[in-house]
Design an enzyme around this catalytic site. Structure first.
Site, mmCIF file in Angstrom:
data_model
loop_
_atom_site.group_PDB
_atom_site.id
_atom_site.type_symbol
_atom_site.label_atom_id
_atom_site.label_comp_id
_atom_site.label_asym_id
_atom_site.label_seq_id
_atom_site.Cartn_x
_atom_site.Cartn_y
_atom_site.Cartn_z
ATOM 1 N N HIS A 1 6.341 35.259 63.916
ATOM 2 C CA HIS A 1 7.262 36.367 64.202
ATOM 3 C C HIS A 1 6.628 37.353 65.189
ATOM 4 O O HIS A 1 5.430 37.640 65.131
ATOM 5 C CB HIS A 1 7.736 37.052 62.920
ATOM 6 C CG HIS A 1 6.726 37.884 62.183
ATOM 7 N ND1 HIS A 1 6.520 39.209 62.479
ATOM 8 C CD2 HIS A 1 5.911 37.608 61.133
ATOM 9 C CE1 HIS A 1 5.616 39.715 61.645
ATOM 10 N NE2 HIS A 1 5.227 38.760 60.824
ATOM 11 N N GLU B 1 11.356 39.528 61.123
ATOM 12 C CA GLU B 1 10.692 39.069 59.895
ATOM 13 C C GLU B 1 10.340 40.234 58.979
ATOM 14 O O GLU B 1 10.433 40.123 57.753
ATOM 15 C CB GLU B 1 9.432 38.276 60.251
ATOM 16 C CG GLU B 1 8.773 37.560 59.062
ATOM 17 C CD GLU B 1 7.713 38.375 58.346
ATOM 18 O OE1 GLU B 1 7.188 37.901 57.322
ATOM 19 O OE2 GLU B 1 7.390 39.506 58.804
ATOM 20 N N GLU B 2 9.951 41.360 59.564
ATOM 21 C CA GLU B 2 9.503 42.497 58.759
ATOM 22 C C GLU B 2 10.643 43.158 57.988
ATOM 23 O O GLU B 2 10.396 43.916 57.053
ATOM 24 C CB GLU B 2 8.825 43.540 59.650
ATOM 25 C CG GLU B 2 7.555 43.063 60.347
ATOM 26 C CD GLU B 2 6.380 42.875 59.407
ATOM 27 O OE1 GLU B 2 6.553 43.094 58.183
ATOM 28 O OE2 GLU B 2 5.299 42.510 59.882
ATOM 29 N N ASP C 1 1.370 32.902 60.092
ATOM 30 C CA ASP C 1 1.394 34.335 59.824
ATOM 31 C C ASP C 1 -0.030 34.812 59.595
ATOM 32 O O ASP C 1 -0.989 34.111 59.916
ATOM 33 C CB ASP C 1 2.300 34.638 58.627
ATOM 34 C CG ASP C 1 3.017 35.980 58.759
ATOM 35 O OD1 ASP C 1 2.322 36.998 58.957
ATOM 36 O OD2 ASP C 1 4.260 36.016 58.659
ATOM 37 N N ASP D 1 -0.324 41.590 63.171
ATOM 38 C CA ASP D 1 0.660 40.971 62.299
ATOM 39 C C ASP D 1 2.005 41.092 63.016
ATOM 40 O O ASP D 1 2.617 42.159 63.014
ATOM 41 C CB ASP D 1 0.696 41.695 60.953
ATOM 42 C CG ASP D 1 1.803 41.223 60.033
ATOM 43 O OD1 ASP D 1 2.443 40.200 60.320
ATOM 44 O OD2 ASP D 1 2.046 41.922 59.015
#
Length: 353
Positions: free
Chosen positions: A67, A209-210, A232, A177
């Site tokens: 992501h 994604e978050e 990830d 991230d």
């Protein structure tokens, strides 16, 4: 392909909050275009990059998902004095916010800092404690009337921390991230240029994604892969993370073992890492993995899924830290796994292997 470290430093310097990934998507597309056969963008904004395999069509497909969205902030109120109150986009710990440099993406980008009231002026029950987000403000240093003209409720705020090299191997910065995983997928695609592989490969830089798993749920539905791998990050050992929940920084990738992982694919990755003498740790997921695999696994009739993670310190802060060794190891393991996939692999795949 540009130097992997420099590429990673570039993409973590860009905004691209969850749901607003355009700025970073353009740069990733630029890097991926020479490495693949087709580039497209999904209706939701995820970047799809297809590299054809050498088997006779119709070929099986593997989807690699990393992501590209970032956590950050959003303006909720502009005061008459020109200060900006805000809320979070993605999971943001308010303890790390005071004194951070930020960029407010208003009618034009505005540099700013996050300030907090003096401790003695806080309500008595908050004195001597971490200041809640509701008491923090962004100060862009402009006259109030100019702030009122430039900034609107809903404008995004991104972290402005510059990438920092720690020693020879570590990178610190915001949004590692999951852009460290985007770099790992890029390294995989670069290695596949010199590797024969039977399967089609679809690299996907997913959106949201978050917040919603939007890319993880929609891109697999469009692509319909036979296998999907979520790449990830995971918690590296460090302050307060020294038990089974932490992985060694620079000690290799983490192979996810849990309900989002297909057991036979897990064993295939584990055996391959042993053959290649690539260090790894097994990361146990008692419940869901917290990755795009949660969405990809349940698309349509279900997709066999794997979770591959890069250890990272200080997750969801502007000073996340990763090892470039682990980024490269993840890319190599993915490329070699793809190289070993035969056209008959799916016929031999069983959940209980």
């Amino acid at each position: 392909m540009p130097d992997l470290k420099e590429f990673l430093k570039r993409i973590i310097s860009l905004p691209g909050l969850s749901g607003h990934e355009g700025p970073v998507r353009e740069v990733i597309a630029e890097a991926w275009k020479p490495l693949v056969d087709e580039i497209s963008v999904s209706r939701l904004g995820s970047l799809h990059a297809l590299k054809h395999g050498q088997a006779a069509p119709p070929r099986p497909k593997i989807l690699l998902a990393a992501h590209m969205d970032a956590i950050g902030l959003m303006v909720t109120r502009v005061t008459p004095e020109g200060f900006l109150y805000f809320t979070e986009v993605g999971g943001v710990d308010p303890r790390i916010l005071p004194a951070q440099a930020v960029t407010v993406h208003a009618r034009r980008d505005l540099p700013g800092v996050i300030g907090q009231p003096p401790d003695r002026l806080l309500p008595p029950h908050l004195r001597g404690k971490p200041v809640p987000m509701s008491h923090l403000v962004v100060d862009v240093g402009l006259p109030p009337e100019e702030v009122q003209a430039l900034v609107r409720v809903g404008d995004l705020i991104s972290f402005a921390t510059e990438p920092l090299e720690l020693g020879e191997d570590l990178i610190a910065g915001h949004t590692l991230d999951d852009r460290a995983a985007v770099a790992a997928v890029t390294a995989c695609l670069d290695e596949l240029k010199a590797v024969n592989h039977a399967w089609d490969v679809v690299a996907v830089a997913t959106v949201q994604e978050e917040e919603t798993l939007g890319g993880g749920l929609t891109s697999p539905f469009e692509i319909r892969p036979d296998i999907a791998v979520a790449i990830d990050v995971t918690f590296a050992k460090g302050p307060g993370v020294n038990d089974y929940r932490g992985r060694g920084l620079g000690k290799g990738v983490a192979l996810g073992w849990g309900p989002n992982t297909h057991p036979a694919i897990f064993e295939s990755f584990k055996e391959l890492a042993d053959q290649l003498d690539l260090p790894y740790e097994v990361e146990v997921h008692p419940r869901y993995s917290g990755t795009d695999a949660m969405g990809m696994q349940i698309v349509a009739e279900g997709i066999p899924t794997m979770v591959l993670s890069i250890p990272l310190r200080y997750m969801h802060t502007p000073v996340e830290v990763v090892s470039m060794k682990d980024v490269r190891r993840a890319g190599r393991l993915l490329a070699q796994f793809i190289a070993g996939l035969t056209p008959e692999f799916m016929e031999q795949l069983k959940w209980d292997e």
